[in-house]
Design a protein around this motif. Sequence first.
Motif, PDB file in Angstrom:
ATOM      1  N   UNK A 162       0.830  -1.208   0.000  1.00 42.38           N
ATOM      2  CA  UNK A 162       0.000   0.000   0.000  1.00 42.38           C
ATOM      3  C   UNK A 162       0.865   1.258   0.000  1.00 42.38           C
ATOM      4  N   UNK A 163       1.983   1.237   0.696  1.00 41.08           N
ATOM      5  CA  UNK A 163       2.895   2.378   0.655  1.00 41.08           C
ATOM      6  C   UNK A 163       3.388   2.614  -0.769  1.00 41.08           C
ATOM      7  N   UNK A 164       3.723   1.533  -1.459  1.00 41.65           N
ATOM      8  CA  UNK A 164       4.180   1.663  -2.848  1.00 41.65           C
ATOM      9  C   UNK A 164       3.085   2.271  -3.718  1.00 41.65           C
ATOM     10  N   UNK A 165       1.848   1.852  -3.502  1.00 42.69           N
ATOM     11  CA  UNK A 165       0.757   2.385  -4.318  1.00 42.69           C
ATOM     12  C   UNK A 165       0.531   3.868  -4.023  1.00 42.69           C
ATOM     13  N   UNK A 166       0.691   4.272  -2.777  1.00 43.56           N
ATOM     14  CA  UNK A 166       0.586   5.703  -2.436  1.00 43.56           C
ATOM     15  C   UNK A 166       1.627   6.511  -3.191  1.00 43.56           C
ATOM     16  N   UNK A 167       2.861   6.010  -3.202  1.00 43.92           N
ATOM     17  CA  UNK A 167       3.950   6.716  -3.886  1.00 43.92           C
ATOM     18  C   UNK A 167       3.691   6.795  -5.386  1.00 43.92           C
ATOM     19  N   UNK A 168       3.140   5.730  -5.957  1.00 43.72           N
ATOM     20  CA  UNK A 168       2.813   5.768  -7.382  1.00 43.72           C
ATOM     21  C   UNK A 168       1.765   6.836  -7.669  1.00 43.72           C
ATOM     22  N   UNK A 169       0.714   6.892  -6.847  1.00 34.85           N
ATOM     23  CA  UNK A 169      -0.335   7.881  -7.066  1.00 34.85           C
ATOM     24  C   UNK A 169       0.234   9.295  -7.031  1.00 34.85           C
ATOM     25  N   UNK A 170       1.085   9.579  -6.059  1.00 38.62           N
ATOM     26  CA  UNK A 170       1.672  10.923  -5.975  1.00 38.62           C
ATOM     27  C   UNK A 170       2.614  11.178  -7.145  1.00 38.62           C
ATOM     28  N   UNK A 171       3.335  10.148  -7.566  1.00 37.83           N
ATOM     29  CA  UNK A 171       4.256  10.315  -8.701  1.00 37.83           C
ATOM     30  C   UNK A 171       3.501  10.634  -9.982  1.00 37.83           C
ATOM     31  N   UNK A 172       2.343  10.010 -10.195  1.00 35.58           N
ATOM     32  CA  UNK A 172       1.561  10.299 -11.404  1.00 35.58           C
ATOM     33  C   UNK A 172       1.018  11.737 -11.377  1.00 35.58           C
ATOM     34  N   UNK A 173       0.801  12.252 -10.175  1.00 34.65           N
ATOM     35  CA  UNK A 173       0.403  13.661 -10.075  1.00 34.65           C
ATOM     36  C   UNK A 173       1.582  14.576 -10.398  1.00 34.65           C
ATOM     37  N   UNK A 174       2.713  14.323  -9.781  1.00 33.97           N
ATOM     38  CA  UNK A 174       3.874  15.207  -9.955  1.00 33.97           C
ATOM     39  C   UNK A 174       4.467  15.100 -11.352  1.00 33.97           C
ATOM     40  N   UNK A 175       4.510  13.893 -11.907  1.00 33.13           N
ATOM     41  CA  UNK A 175       5.165  13.681 -13.199  1.00 33.13           C
ATOM     42  C   UNK A 175       4.255  14.017 -14.379  1.00 33.13           C
ATOM     43  N   UNK A 176       3.009  13.587 -14.284  1.00 33.07           N
ATOM     44  CA  UNK A 176       2.111  13.695 -15.435  1.00 33.07           C
ATOM     45  C   UNK A 176       0.984  14.712 -15.246  1.00 33.07           C
ATOM     46  N   UNK A 177       0.878  15.282 -14.064  1.00 33.54           N
ATOM     47  CA  UNK A 177      -0.185  16.246 -13.831  1.00 33.54           C
ATOM     48  C   UNK A 177      -1.551  15.643 -13.629  1.00 33.54           C
ATOM     49  N   UNK A 178      -1.631  14.341 -13.361  1.00 35.04           N
ATOM     50  CA  UNK A 178      -2.927  13.715 -13.091  1.00 35.04           C
ATOM     51  C   UNK A 178      -3.473  14.280 -11.779  1.00 35.04           C
ATOM     52  N   UNK A 179      -4.720  14.731 -11.745  1.00 34.82           N
ATOM     53  CA  UNK A 179      -5.272  15.349 -10.527  1.00 34.82           C
ATOM     54  C   UNK A 179      -5.617  14.308  -9.466  1.00 34.82           C
ATOM     55  N   UNK A 180      -4.615  13.958  -8.676  1.00 32.23           N
ATOM     56  CA  UNK A 180      -4.704  12.878  -7.702  1.00 32.23           C
ATOM     57  C   UNK A 180      -4.944  13.437  -6.304  1.00 32.23           C
ATOM     58  N   UNK A 181      -5.746  12.717  -5.535  1.00 33.12           N
ATOM     59  CA  UNK A 181      -5.911  12.917  -4.096  1.00 33.12           C
ATOM     60  C   UNK A 181      -5.644  11.585  -3.409  1.00 33.12           C
ATOM     61  N   UNK A 182      -5.067  11.623  -2.201  1.00 31.99           N
ATOM     62  CA  UNK A 182      -4.763  10.406  -1.458  1.00 31.99           C
ATOM     63  C   UNK A 182      -5.382  10.499  -0.072  1.00 31.99           C
ATOM     64  N   UNK A 183      -6.004   9.410   0.375  1.00 32.11           N
ATOM     65  CA  UNK A 183      -6.478   9.327   1.749  1.00 32.11           C
ATOM     66  C   UNK A 183      -5.860   8.123   2.436  1.00 32.11           C
ATOM     67  N   UNK A 184      -5.620   8.270   3.723  1.00 33.72           N
ATOM     68  CA  UNK A 184      -5.193   7.159   4.575  1.00 33.72           C
ATOM     69  C   UNK A 184      -6.152   7.092   5.751  1.00 33.72           C
ATOM     70  N   UNK A 185      -6.710   5.917   5.993  1.00 39.60           N
ATOM     71  CA  UNK A 185      -7.752   5.794   7.020  1.00 39.60           C
ATOM     72  C   UNK A 185      -7.309   4.848   8.123  1.00 39.60           C
ATOM     73  N   UNK A 186      -7.998   4.949   9.256  1.00 41.03           N
ATOM     74  CA  UNK A 186      -7.774   4.031  10.363  1.00 41.03           C
ATOM     75  C   UNK A 186      -8.659   2.789  10.182  1.00 41.03           C
TER      76      UNK A 186
END
Length: 349
Positions: A162-186
């Motif tokens: 899941x940590x890897x998937x979080x990093x991928x989501x943020x990378x697609x935002x920073x690299x490609x400009x995809x409008x990504x939001x991330x949530x982490x829940x309890x």
Amino acid sequence: MRILVTGGCGFIGSALVLHLVQDLGHDVLTLDALTYAANPLSLAPLKGDERHRFAEGDICDADRVGALFEEFRPQAVMHLAAESHVDRSITGPAAFIRTNVVGTQVMLEAARAHHGRLAGAEKECFRFLHVSTDEVYGSLPPGGFFTEESRYDPRSPYSASKAASDHLARAWHETYGLPVLVTNCSNNYGPRHFPEKLIPLMILNALEGRNLPVYGDGQNERDWIHVEDHARGLVAVLERGRVGETYLLGGRAVRNNLDVVRTLCAIFDRLRPEAGPHERLITFVTDRPGHDRRYAIDPTKAEAELGWRPTRSFEQALEDTVRWYLDNAGWWQPIREGRYAGERLGLTG
């Protein structure tokens, strides 16, 4: 809105889909591979509702995912599909890497291609919400809380994937400009929870008079959020969150595992006194490897920016959850009896 939800037949996903369709009136396409923890019965209230469509499919299947994007043309994606059970990740990590990492990459690439085809207001409004867990942050010291600035420190194959998937989501935002939001829940609890997780397992074992197995000394602490509060929080992030940001969603209800089980026993003593006292069923078992001691979320950012906050009292909502399982044996009995695998129950399309 037209919203594509992955993992919508799972525990959190089904609560979200029901909220989106029944409460908010959105058009939803649910994509789910219907693996062991997905239960089509969870979306039975939407049968015949034209606002909901179901597509069986694997998020790792790029052709299938791409075709659904082209056909449905979502205005938002809420990505929840994941392997999520820590114990299973310890005995079989490969499935977690495939679904949580490769599957997320496939979803991000499909969303990027779709976003590239949009123009004007449609392009400006599109969002990709990636839903994750507080377990990516590792274990807290006593009294500590996770925030959006906490350092990643995963300790299990599940949390690492899941940590890897979080990093991928943020990378697609920073690299490609995809409008990504991330949530982490309890930790979530509530109706329609697959009975391998702590609370539904304890409920069904208590109902059947079986032992209530507690890992180690039972002092591992978790912050609990009702699944319907979580669903509302995800919608708040989608609608009002700032692109590129992370929001932590927690229930402000930190309890250790033994206290949770004892609370459940007290509930059963009230509801089924003839079978009590239920605490006699508590059994301590060998702790699992890498068992994090404490998770707890500080949801101040989501509360302040989005106007969202958890509304459920843990003890009352826990009793409501027990009552749901008592009243809905038709949902969980096929799972407990091993008859569930392969059922589709009319969710085709």
